[in-house]
Scaffold this active site. Sequence first.
Site, PDB file in Angstrom:
ATOM      1  N   HIS A   1      -9.920 -10.617  -3.974  1.00  0.00           N
ATOM      2  CA  HIS A   1      -8.327 -10.716  -4.141  1.00  0.00           C
ATOM      3  C   HIS A   1      -8.157 -12.279  -4.103  1.00  0.00           C
ATOM      4  CE1 HIS A   1      -3.978 -10.019  -3.396  1.00  0.00           C
ATOM      5  NE2 HIS A   1      -4.247 -11.424  -3.139  1.00  0.00           N
TER       6      HIS A   1
ATOM      7  N   HIS B   1      -4.551  -2.643   3.272  1.00  0.00           N
ATOM      8  CA  HIS B   1      -4.018  -3.304   2.210  1.00  0.00           C
ATOM      9  C   HIS B   1      -3.233  -4.469   2.534  1.00  0.00           C
ATOM     10  CE1 HIS B   1      -5.462  -0.216  -0.497  1.00  0.00           C
ATOM     11  NE2 HIS B   1      -4.795   0.747   0.192  1.00  0.00           N
TER      12      HIS B   1
ATOM     13  N   GLU C   1      -1.051 -13.569  -8.032  1.00  0.00           N
ATOM     14  CA  GLU C   1      -2.412 -12.769  -7.447  1.00  0.00           C
ATOM     15  C   GLU C   1      -3.295 -12.297  -8.443  1.00  0.00           C
ATOM     16  OE1 GLU C   1      -0.615 -11.809  -2.814  1.00  0.00           O
ATOM     17  OE2 GLU C   1      -0.936 -10.126  -4.274  1.00  0.00           O
TER      18      GLU C   1
ATOM     19  N   GLY D   1       0.858  -1.180  -0.027  1.00  0.00           N
ATOM     20  CA  GLY D   1       0.071   0.137   0.096  1.00  0.00           C
ATOM     21  C   GLY D   1       0.882   1.106  -0.073  1.00  0.00           C
TER      22      GLY D   1
ATOM     23  N   ARG E   1       7.624 -16.460  -3.917  1.00  0.00           N
ATOM     24  CA  ARG E   1       8.164 -17.147  -2.503  1.00  0.00           C
ATOM     25  C   ARG E   1       7.072 -17.861  -1.752  1.00  0.00           C
ATOM     26  NH1 ARG E   1       4.979 -13.694   0.503  1.00  0.00           N
ATOM     27  NH2 ARG E   1       4.772 -11.709  -0.330  1.00  0.00           N
TER      28      ARG E   1
END
Lengths: 512, 175
Positions: free
Chosen positions: A211, A238, A280, A168, A297
């Site tokens: 998300h 965020h 994502e 963020g 990761r």
Amino acid sequence: MKPNRPTVLIANRGEIAIRIARTCKLLGFPTVAVYSEADQSSEHVFMCDQAYCLGGILPKDSYLNISSILDIARKSKAKLIHPGYGFLSERADFIEACQKANLIFIGPSAKCVALMGNKVAARMAMDQLNIARVPGSHGALSGVKEAKQLAKEIGYPVLLKAKAGGGGKGMRQVESEKFLESSFEAASREAEKSFGDSDLYLEKLILSPHHVEVQVFGDGKGGGIHLGERECSIQRRHQKILEETPSPVLELFPKTREKLFEAALKIIKNIKYQSAGTLEFIVDEQGNFYFLEMNTRLQVEHPVTEWVTGVDLVEWQLLQAIGELQLPEIPPRTGHSIEVRLYAEDPESFLPAPGSIGFIEFASGPFVRVDSAFKSPTEVSMYYDPMIAKISVWGETREKALARLRVSLDEIRVEPLKNAQGHKIGSLKTNLFLLQKLVRNKKVLKGDTPTDLIAKEPELKQIFTKDVTLEAALAVSLYQLIEENISLHDGTVNPTTEFYWTKQSKTEGLRS
Amino acid sequence: MSALKGQVGAWHFDFAKLPIGLHGIVQVKINEKDQLMVEWFKDAQGISIKTEHGVFSFDLLGEVSEEGLVQYQVKQRGSSEVFSSLHFLTSGAELFESQNTKLKHGIKIKAQMPGKVLKILIKEGQAITEGEPMIVIEAMKMENQVSSVHNGKVKKIFIEQGQAVETGEALVLLE
């Protein structure tokens, strides 16, 4: 247990260092812990076979200190380095330094990390692969003029984001053209300060987005599998606080799920990704999805994937690093898993509130997992991430998983350090209450969880109001009378005497 | 009045003896009628109590309010029940905001719980001495006497006999 496995240096701290050490131990890899001066008596230090001080307290002097970590690797005869998440986990220069020092970095290649770490380069790579991403600039913006032009084309509201950003920082939501210039300047100043890079890019703001991310595991040669998705829409500042799989929004759009998996596999095969990674995406209310970024990761919320697949992701990482992993077919996924993050933070402002823990007790029972570096009265350090624990559960259905999480959260006790009169010493606050309310929230129960849920549900911050019960009233009266008259007797309290009654209280509590 | 008599919210307690120490048993009269034996065990985080209904454990966090009162946040262990700002108000003190809260124009005495005004024993303009009874309020079928905390004068009476009062409602202004 197989003998003669190489030594693993765990270049991290806290719960993730412990989690990695556990799998190392069960597979027979000797372990090395590293710690900062502030972490001398942290739990991860005791979990490993060897432990070395990195020096310093601040991350830059300790967990981000590459030369010190490589020195310790040499001293301890470690062959492998596991970076965990955060710190050096997504630093291409660290991976290269490991290679130069003849150490095996457990994770993807420096090239993949560098590509995905540069948000602009990553977006361009997605364009080449025809992966949908949020409409916006192709690369970094040349200036306010270009931003204005582009924003007009794609329509307000838009988001300005730092090229090197994350968490963020260097991000601004712009509602209309008259705010664009000032937001642009502020975001670029913030980006410069936080990342040393003032470059910004611009994206269309998707309203009430979800998300959703896909866990992948690549073989580094152009092959790979996915291990299902996770929805991490419930966030504050965020940052995620509740993660689950399967994703409630994808339950409404099963075709979108298949397309997401396809896109994820296309990406990792194309870049020859190795090890565990996460792609994502944002999914809007119509089931459209857009690529957001790739985390190269192990993810904080990886336990929910482990719950539904039965795969120990760290085991795969370790075995792959020594050439012993035969990547299987896509594993089937069973049931539902949810994780919440217990933080030392103010439950209203969401600002970190680390401090001394006087008493800590976690949940247990069937299908309950707690990842934490806190076992006994200790300090939540102000120098690092203030996460106290991750609590994850499994259930056959989402409903059952939520119910189990509700029970688990009610079992958890994190009490600040107190003086003999019951007054708090220090500044510890936790978000436990917010989590307890989240798992009771109607929208959460329905699976209606866009990323702005917490902002739109002010009741999550309000304390349950209820008439005081007879027992609570009696307890407070007795406690206060005893305290007020403490001079009349020896007021020392023996904390170890708690056990019997706590236990009895729980047993008796079963009746009510 | 006895320090062993007081209230938490709507609960009125009268303890038969002063509870002392980490562990003990005490008889308590609840709302002027039921007698209950309560065994307690105090620990570093709070207190457990045992009654005929079972054992209940609580974590207590003390905070000193602006008026100098210690108030407790009380969390029932193994549940999400949290009660904020609990305090055992000793009888006699319960109807005053605080003995130290002096407003510009005097001290406003407020009702600390809902009830009915049974008797008004004072008149406006009358001189009053510390400890002198002023008003009797019936609440939870009990009579509570409101006494003055200061030597002074009754400046204004806000209530009438027979009237119902709510928590926080002003009763009398002293100067």
